[in-house]
Design an enzyme around this catalytic site. Structure first.
Site, PDB file in Angstrom:
ATOM      1  N   ASP A  42       0.852  -1.187   0.000  1.00 41.05           N
ATOM      2  CA  ASP A  42       0.000   0.000   0.000  1.00 41.05           C
ATOM      3  C   ASP A  42       0.892   1.243   0.000  1.00 41.05           C
ATOM      4  O   ASP A  42       1.643   1.462   0.941  1.00 41.05           O
ATOM      5  CB  ASP A  42      -0.856  -0.050   1.271  1.00 41.05           C
ATOM      6  CG  ASP A  42      -1.963   0.981   1.262  1.00 41.05           C
ATOM      7  OD1 ASP A  42      -2.911   0.809   2.025  1.00 41.05           O
ATOM      8  OD2 ASP A  42      -1.865   1.977   0.512  1.00 41.05           O
ATOM      9  N   ASP A  51      -3.140   2.351  -5.905  1.00 40.19           N
ATOM     10  CA  ASP A  51      -2.001   2.368  -4.983  1.00 40.19           C
ATOM     11  C   ASP A  51      -1.875   1.113  -4.122  1.00 40.19           C
ATOM     12  O   ASP A  51      -1.164   1.129  -3.120  1.00 40.19           O
ATOM     13  CB  ASP A  51      -2.066   3.603  -4.083  1.00 40.19           C
ATOM     14  CG  ASP A  51      -3.332   3.633  -3.245  1.00 40.19           C
ATOM     15  OD1 ASP A  51      -4.242   2.851  -3.528  1.00 40.19           O
ATOM     16  OD2 ASP A  51      -3.409   4.442  -2.312  1.00 40.19           O
ATOM     17  N   GLU A  52      -2.560   0.050  -4.491  1.00 44.19           N
ATOM     18  CA  GLU A  52      -2.511  -1.188  -3.692  1.00 44.19           C
ATOM     19  C   GLU A  52      -2.367  -2.412  -4.575  1.00 44.19           C
ATOM     20  O   GLU A  52      -3.035  -2.498  -5.616  1.00 44.19           O
ATOM     21  CB  GLU A  52      -3.821  -1.371  -2.921  1.00 44.19           C
ATOM     22  CG  GLU A  52      -4.056  -0.388  -1.822  1.00 44.19           C
ATOM     23  CD  GLU A  52      -5.412  -0.621  -1.188  1.00 44.19           C
ATOM     24  OE1 GLU A  52      -5.790  -1.782  -0.976  1.00 44.19           O
ATOM     25  OE2 GLU A  52      -6.101   0.368  -0.931  1.00 44.19           O
TER      26      GLU A  52
END
Length: 414
Positions: free
Chosen positions: A9, A111-112
């Site tokens: 993350d 973003d993960e």
DNA sequence: TCTGGGGTCCTAGGACCC
DNA sequence: TCTGGGGTCCTAGGACCC
């Protein structure tokens, strides 16, 4: 060997990426070190916080709240506008690094990501997580949190522990100690609507939820009750979904209007611009759609939608727009409009386009024209070619999307 | 100058068919 | 002449995620 999942993350993703980029451009101040946010433009009524720095968090600034409110909490807050192309590039760069460690990678959002790997010991997995974290920091300039566990859910919860720049584990034996004391709203899939319902029946922590009678939860919250009960107990067994495993189910674009609209011609112009982008993305995905949906938000933020099923699947802008027009005329409540959306679903592959007897004109030619326009727009920008409707109007001819390297957002599904 | 924009899945009611 | 049940599709709305 045992299978171990990582959840990676990026910390305050948009803000960190913005900060790194600005430092590269020679800016002296690191946005991450001062109270700062990435946010929209209040003049076009898009002024909400998309990401905040850790110093901004100390002023109790929340993601999703208005810039106006944030400025009241912190008058010298530094605000920067979002640059989605940049974020897409940063996200891709992170993905490229992660891909080196395992072919089993699932991009979960911008973003993960999830990875699965085989290790002979838990210690080895922790060592590798540190290595990946340091490499991203060194090569890309931003920090990540990595959560480690034996399933995706627990890995995801772990990556949310103390930030930034950290590695955490949450193996089943650690659930009681590390996860159960947390507020129930910290659990994946317990959101704005479920949290008060749980509070009402005396459930405040994840541990409370885990130890509640399952039948009672199923009775109160239906299938969602079982899902969150399992999550609270660390029960989850989905595997990594590759890009090929998941295919896109719908494409939509929507926009908040700079000003409220109360005239249908005006609304239709926005709907056409949105339809242009939706249809272009549809063709780019090589899909046909069978269902067209419009959505309308009123000034008071109440909203409604209306949908229709087409006679035959299509990817043609004009056919979709005809449906959109009809839907709008049928649905509109004649109240001032704040926000408009167009969405298509009911996909099939575009390799066998069914020509309907209701189609008029030479569709083969129209399809060729569409792909030519798409090419021009991709190469020279969205505004290179426009319908005469938009001449001398303030409305942009194509609205929505960042237009490159689309990836799926599987956000409520692990 | 009062809340963005992109997704997924579930549920419930009605229509329609056998 | 008064009424069953199951299956599927369509539509609207709500919940969740980032």
């Amino acid at each position: 060997m045992e299978k171990i999942y990582f959840h990676i993350d990026a910390n305050s993703a948009y803000l960190s990426w913005e900060a790194v980029y600005r430092l590269q451009q020679g800016e002296q101040i690191d946005l991450r070190d001062i109270p700062s946010v990435v946010g929209g433009n209040p003049k076009t009524r898009k002024g909400i916080i998309l990401a905040k720095s850790i110093p901004a968090k100390k002023y109790n600034i929340q993601t999703g709240e208005t810039l106006f409110k944030a400025l009241q909490k912190c008058p010298n807050l530094k605000i920067v506008s979002p640059n989605y192309h940049l974020y897409m590039r940063a996200s891709n760069a992170m993905h490229e690094i992660l891909k080196e460690y395992s072919p089993n990678i699932q991009r979960f959002s911008i973003d993960e990501s999830f990875l699965d790997l085989n290790f002979s010991s838990k210690t080895d997995s922790i060592k590798l997580a540190f290595e990946i974290k340091e490499r991203i920091k060194k090569e890309l300039g931003f920090t990540v949190n990595i959560g480690i566990s034996s399933n995706k859910l627990l890995a995801k919860v772990a990556s949310d522990f103390e930030k930034p720049n950290n590695v955490h584990t949450l193996f089943p034996s650690e659930i009681k100690e590390k996860m159960w004391p947390l507020p129930v709203s910290d659990l994946f899939m317990v959101g704005r609507a479920t949290t008060p319902k749980l509070h009402r029946i005396g459930i405040y922590t994840i541990g409370d939820l885990a130890n509640t009678d399952l039948d009672y939860l199923k009775y109160t919250l239906k299938s969602h009750g079982r899902l969150i009960w399992e999550y609270a107990n660390g029960i989850e067994s989905s595997s990594i979904k590759s890009d090929k495993d998941t295919s896109i189910k719908g494409i939509g674009n929507s926009t908040t209007l700079p000003r409220d609209i109360d005239q249908s011609e005006n609304a239709l112009m926005y709907l056409l611009a949105l339809t242009e982008m939706v249809a272009m993305r549809l063709r780019h995905a090589e899909k046909l759609c069978k269902v067209v949906v419009i959505s309308i938000k009123n000034t008071d933020l109440s909203h409604y939608s209306h949908q229709t099923t087409l006679v035959s699947p299509t990817d043609e802008t004009n056919i979709i727009y005809d449906a959109v027009k009809n839907l709008f005329h049928q649905a509109w409540h004649f109240q001032a409009i704040r926000h408009l959306g167009v969405r298509v679903t009911g996909f099939s592959d575009n390799d066998c386009y069914q020509y309907s007897i209701f189609d008029h004109g030479n569709l083969e030619n129209i399809r060729t024209l569409n792909s030519t326009i798409d090419d021009l727009r991709l190469r020279y920008g969205k505004d290179i070619i426009l319908r005469s409707t938009f001449l001398h109007k303030k409305v942009k001819p194509v609205i929505g999307g960042v237009g490159e390297d689309e990836y799926k957002m599987m956000s409520s599904l692990l």
